[in-house]
Scaffold this motif. Structure first.
Motif, PDB file in Angstrom:
ATOM      1  N   PRO A 221       0.812  -1.227   0.000  1.00  0.00           N
ATOM      2  CA  PRO A 221       0.000   0.000   0.000  1.00  0.00           C
ATOM      3  C   PRO A 221       0.841   1.271   0.000  1.00  0.00           C
ATOM      4  CG  PRO A 221      -0.859  -1.569   1.593  1.00  0.00           C
ATOM      5  CD  PRO A 221       0.466  -2.093   1.136  1.00  0.00           C
ATOM      6  N   MET A 222       1.977   1.269   0.711  1.00  0.00           N
ATOM      7  CA  MET A 222       2.842   2.445   0.698  1.00  0.00           C
ATOM      8  C   MET A 222       3.359   2.731  -0.702  1.00  0.00           C
ATOM      9  SD  MET A 222       5.076   2.091   4.213  1.00  0.00           S
ATOM     10  CE  MET A 222       6.110   3.492   3.765  1.00  0.00           C
ATOM     11  N   THR A 223       3.751   1.679  -1.423  1.00  0.00           N
ATOM     12  CA  THR A 223       4.220   1.857  -2.800  1.00  0.00           C
ATOM     13  C   THR A 223       3.109   2.405  -3.690  1.00  0.00           C
ATOM     14  OG1 THR A 223       5.771   0.015  -2.499  1.00  0.00           O
ATOM     15  CG2 THR A 223       5.283   0.696  -4.756  1.00  0.00           C
ATOM     16  N   ALA A 224       1.904   1.859  -3.530  1.00  0.00           N
ATOM     17  CA  ALA A 224       0.777   2.347  -4.329  1.00  0.00           C
ATOM     18  C   ALA A 224       0.471   3.811  -4.012  1.00  0.00           C
ATOM     19  CB  ALA A 224      -0.452   1.475  -4.073  1.00  0.00           C
ATOM     20  N   LEU A 225       0.528   4.174  -2.753  1.00  0.00           N
ATOM     21  CA  LEU A 225       0.275   5.569  -2.378  1.00  0.00           C
ATOM     22  C   LEU A 225       1.356   6.492  -2.930  1.00  0.00           C
ATOM     23  CD1 LEU A 225      -0.890   5.118   1.332  1.00  0.00           C
ATOM     24  CD2 LEU A 225      -2.294   5.798  -0.614  1.00  0.00           C
ATOM     25  N   TYR A 226       2.584   6.014  -2.957  1.00  0.00           N
ATOM     26  CA  TYR A 226       3.657   6.827  -3.527  1.00  0.00           C
ATOM     27  C   TYR A 226       3.439   7.047  -5.018  1.00  0.00           C
ATOM     28  CZ  TYR A 226       8.253   8.298  -5.122  1.00  0.00           C
ATOM     29  OH  TYR A 226       9.277   8.998  -5.719  1.00  0.00           O
ATOM     30  N   LEU A 227       3.020   6.004  -5.730  1.00  0.00           N
ATOM     31  CA  LEU A 227       2.769   6.145  -7.160  1.00  0.00           C
ATOM     32  C   LEU A 227       1.603   7.103  -7.413  1.00  0.00           C
ATOM     33  CD1 LEU A 227       3.207   2.427  -8.309  1.00  0.00           C
ATOM     34  CD2 LEU A 227       4.851   4.310  -8.480  1.00  0.00           C
ATOM     35  N   VAL A 228       0.592   7.053  -6.552  1.00  0.00           N
ATOM     36  CA  VAL A 228      -0.525   7.988  -6.691  1.00  0.00           C
ATOM     37  C   VAL A 228      -0.060   9.421  -6.455  1.00  0.00           C
ATOM     38  CG1 VAL A 228      -2.725   8.700  -5.675  1.00  0.00           C
ATOM     39  CG2 VAL A 228      -2.290   6.288  -6.129  1.00  0.00           C
ATOM     40  N   SER A 229       0.765   9.621  -5.424  1.00  0.00           N
ATOM     41  CA  SER A 229       1.277  10.967  -5.147  1.00  0.00           C
ATOM     42  C   SER A 229       2.171  11.460  -6.276  1.00  0.00           C
ATOM     43  CB  SER A 229       2.045  10.970  -3.826  1.00  0.00           C
ATOM     44  OG  SER A 229       3.173  10.102  -3.891  1.00  0.00           O
ATOM     45  N   GLU A 230       2.916  10.546  -6.915  1.00  0.00           N
ATOM     46  CA  GLU A 230       3.733  10.927  -8.065  1.00  0.00           C
ATOM     47  C   GLU A 230       2.850  11.384  -9.229  1.00  0.00           C
ATOM     48  OE1 GLU A 230       6.710   8.749 -11.244  1.00  0.00           O
ATOM     49  OE2 GLU A 230       6.707   8.048  -9.157  1.00  0.00           O
ATOM     50  N   LEU A 231       1.737  10.700  -9.443  1.00  0.00           N
ATOM     51  CA  LEU A 231       0.793  11.102 -10.496  1.00  0.00           C
ATOM     52  C   LEU A 231       0.199  12.469 -10.199  1.00  0.00           C
ATOM     53  CD1 LEU A 231      -0.863  10.474 -13.027  1.00  0.00           C
ATOM     54  CD2 LEU A 231      -2.495   9.263 -11.555  1.00  0.00           C
ATOM     55  N   ILE A 232      -0.161  12.709  -8.934  1.00  0.00           N
ATOM     56  CA  ILE A 232      -0.706  14.026  -8.562  1.00  0.00           C
ATOM     57  C   ILE A 232       0.340  15.114  -8.768  1.00  0.00           C
ATOM     58  CG2 ILE A 232      -1.614  15.385  -6.642  1.00  0.00           C
ATOM     59  CD1 ILE A 232      -2.811  12.826  -5.515  1.00  0.00           C
ATOM     60  N   ALA A 233       1.594  14.808  -8.429  1.00  0.00           N
ATOM     61  CA  ALA A 233       2.671  15.782  -8.633  1.00  0.00           C
ATOM     62  C   ALA A 233       2.872  16.076 -10.112  1.00  0.00           C
ATOM     63  CB  ALA A 233       3.965  15.264  -8.011  1.00  0.00           C
ATOM     64  N   ARG A 234       2.738  15.055 -10.963  1.00  0.00           N
ATOM     65  CA  ARG A 234       2.880  15.280 -12.405  1.00  0.00           C
ATOM     66  C   ARG A 234       1.769  16.192 -12.923  1.00  0.00           C
ATOM     67  NH1 ARG A 234       2.880  10.357 -13.868  1.00  0.00           N
ATOM     68  NH2 ARG A 234       5.134  10.081 -13.771  1.00  0.00           N
ATOM     69  N   LEU A 235       0.537  15.961 -12.465  1.00  0.00           N
ATOM     70  CA  LEU A 235      -0.575  16.815 -12.876  1.00  0.00           C
ATOM     71  C   LEU A 235      -0.393  18.242 -12.364  1.00  0.00           C
ATOM     72  CD1 LEU A 235      -3.563  14.363 -12.265  1.00  0.00           C
ATOM     73  CD2 LEU A 235      -2.484  14.955 -14.443  1.00  0.00           C
ATOM     74  N   THR A 236       0.128  18.371 -11.135  1.00  0.00           N
ATOM     75  CA  THR A 236       0.359  19.703 -10.575  1.00  0.00           C
ATOM     76  C   THR A 236       1.425  20.450 -11.361  1.00  0.00           C
ATOM     77  OG1 THR A 236      -0.244  18.897  -8.368  1.00  0.00           O
ATOM     78  CG2 THR A 236       0.995  20.949  -8.492  1.00  0.00           C
ATOM     79  N   ASP A 237       2.525  19.765 -11.707  1.00  0.00           N
ATOM     80  CA  ASP A 237       3.576  20.413 -12.501  1.00  0.00           C
ATOM     81  C   ASP A 237       3.061  20.815 -13.879  1.00  0.00           C
ATOM     82  OD1 ASP A 237       5.247  20.091 -10.403  1.00  0.00           O
ATOM     83  OD2 ASP A 237       6.431  18.464 -11.271  1.00  0.00           O
ATOM     84  N   ARG A 238       2.227  19.975 -14.482  1.00  0.00           N
ATOM     85  CA  ARG A 238       1.691  20.300 -15.805  1.00  0.00           C
ATOM     86  C   ARG A 238       0.771  21.526 -15.730  1.00  0.00           C
ATOM     87  NH1 ARG A 238      -1.034  15.319 -18.548  1.00  0.00           N
ATOM     88  NH2 ARG A 238       1.110  14.582 -18.143  1.00  0.00           N
ATOM     89  N   ARG A 239      -0.071  21.574 -14.704  1.00  0.00           N
ATOM     90  CA  ARG A 239      -0.958  22.731 -14.555  1.00  0.00           C
ATOM     91  C   ARG A 239      -0.157  23.995 -14.245  1.00  0.00           C
ATOM     92  NH1 ARG A 239      -3.904  20.716 -11.021  1.00  0.00           N
ATOM     93  NH2 ARG A 239      -3.069  21.715  -9.154  1.00  0.00           N
ATOM     94  N   ARG A 240       0.908  23.843 -13.471  1.00  0.00           N
ATOM     95  CA  ARG A 240       1.755  24.991 -13.154  1.00  0.00           C
ATOM     96  C   ARG A 240       2.455  25.520 -14.404  1.00  0.00           C
ATOM     97  NH1 ARG A 240       5.648  23.296  -8.706  1.00  0.00           N
ATOM     98  NH2 ARG A 240       3.689  23.222  -7.522  1.00  0.00           N
ATOM     99  N   ALA A 241       2.915  24.602 -15.255  1.00  0.00           N
ATOM    100  CA  ALA A 241       3.576  25.023 -16.496  1.00  0.00           C
ATOM    101  C   ALA A 241       2.588  25.697 -17.440  1.00  0.00           C
ATOM    102  CB  ALA A 241       4.213  23.812 -17.174  1.00  0.00           C
ATOM    103  N   ASN A 242       1.360  25.178 -17.521  1.00  0.00           N
ATOM    104  CA  ASN A 242       0.349  25.809 -18.376  1.00  0.00           C
ATOM    105  C   ASN A 242       0.010  27.206 -17.888  1.00  0.00           C
ATOM    106  OD1 ASN A 242       0.235  23.510 -19.959  1.00  0.00           O
ATOM    107  ND2 ASN A 242      -1.490  22.627 -18.826  1.00  0.00           N
ATOM    108  N   THR A 243      -0.096  27.361 -16.574  1.00  0.00           N
ATOM    109  CA  THR A 243      -0.380  28.683 -16.015  1.00  0.00           C
ATOM    110  C   THR A 243       0.753  29.655 -16.306  1.00  0.00           C
ATOM    111  OG1 THR A 243      -1.662  27.648 -14.241  1.00  0.00           O
ATOM    112  CG2 THR A 243      -0.960  29.927 -13.904  1.00  0.00           C
ATOM    113  N   ARG A 244       1.988  29.173 -16.206  1.00  0.00           N
ATOM    114  CA  ARG A 244       3.141  30.026 -16.497  1.00  0.00           C
ATOM    115  C   ARG A 244       3.147  30.459 -17.970  1.00  0.00           C
ATOM    116  NH1 ARG A 244       6.810  26.591 -15.503  1.00  0.00           N
ATOM    117  NH2 ARG A 244       6.697  26.810 -13.247  1.00  0.00           N
TER     118      ARG A 244
END
Length: 263
Positions: A221-244
């Motif tokens: 479960p810890m590994t799965a949660l880490y992969l989910v958090s990595e996906l959220i971070a990727r979406l956050t970086d993409r939205r941040r780049a689009n805003t920039r």
């Protein structure tokens, strides 16, 4: 607010928090028979299977005051947990006036996400308790008895649930670090193999058992949660780049076009 007023406010908040804890302890003391049944249910569920293997496993209370100490300790721990909304609110009520609006919003978000994650992790730890108990006591040779004191059993349960609850906070920590710009999704992806290895090492060290199955119950479960958090971070970086990019497109050019020459 003057210093003395701050101290009076702190004293008032502490007294209210202690009163909430005292009420929780009293409620837990009254409901001790039901709490005891809930605590011993994982052990009682695997006792017949252990008996079929020739292992006599029993929970015992040692010493004259052992039963009283166990009930008191259980009531204190359960009372602290069930009264946590009351005394945690007193802490927040004392700290929040010193925060800015943005800090208050982040504090509320972290509390709203962190509490369910911790409860979910602790519930997962309680779910794997019967498997852990059966595997560990299963090492007792056939024909022998296993006598487990109530204090040891309570400590075992608390360690399992606490480790699983803390481990469930991984996505919250990773997303928070990404949000404030400490790590990026690309860095998380590069560190993924080493992070997963670290998760398995942490699971092997943190779990109070020696069987690989309990470690997997925590590590997977810890590994799965880490992969989910990595996906959220990727979406956050993409939205941040689009805003920039949008901000760069809307800003006027600093170099003005030359005016056409007059004939």
């Amino acid at each position: 607010m003057p210093l003395m007023d701050h101290l009076r406010e702190l004293r008032s908040r502490l007294l209210r928090g202690l009163l909430a804890i005292a009420v929780g302890v009293v409620v837990a003391w009254i409901g001790y028979p039901w709490i005891l049944d809930w605590l011993t249910d994982p052990f009682n569920r695997v006792a017949p299977e252990l008996e079929a293997q020739g292992i006599d496993a029993r929970l015992i209370m040692s010493g004259i005051g052992g039963a009283f100490q166990f009930q008191l300790k259980t009531s204190l721990i359960v009372g602290l947990v069930i009264s946590s909304p009351g005394w945690m609110w007193q802490i927040w009520a004392f700290v929040l006036p010193a925060m800015h609006r943005n800090e208050k919003r982040w504090a509320a978000l972290l509390t709203a996400l962190g509490a369910p994650l911790f409860i979910g992790g602790a519930a997962a730890g309680y779910y794997v308790l019967p498997t852990a108990v059966e595997l560990l006591i299963g090492f007792v040779p056939e024909g022998w008895e296993n006598l487990t004191s109530g204090a040891d059993y309570l400590s075992f349960i608390l360690r399992i649930m606490l480790v699983f609850g803390v481990a469930a906070q991984i996505p919250l920590v990773v997303v928070l670090l990404n949000r404030i710009g400490v790590v990026s999704a690309r860095q998380l992806a590069r560190a993924r193999p080493w992070t997963i290895l670290g998760i398995f090492i942490f699971s092997a060290v943190a779990t109070p058992t020696v069987d690989p199955l309990t470690m997997l119950f925590l590590a997977v479960p810890m590994t799965a949660l880490y992969l989910v958090s990595e996906l959220i971070a990727r979406l956050t970086d993409r939205r941040r780049a689009n805003t920039r990019d949008e901000l760069a497109d809307t800003q006027p050019s600093s170099i003005e076009d030359p005016s056409p020459l007059d004939p």
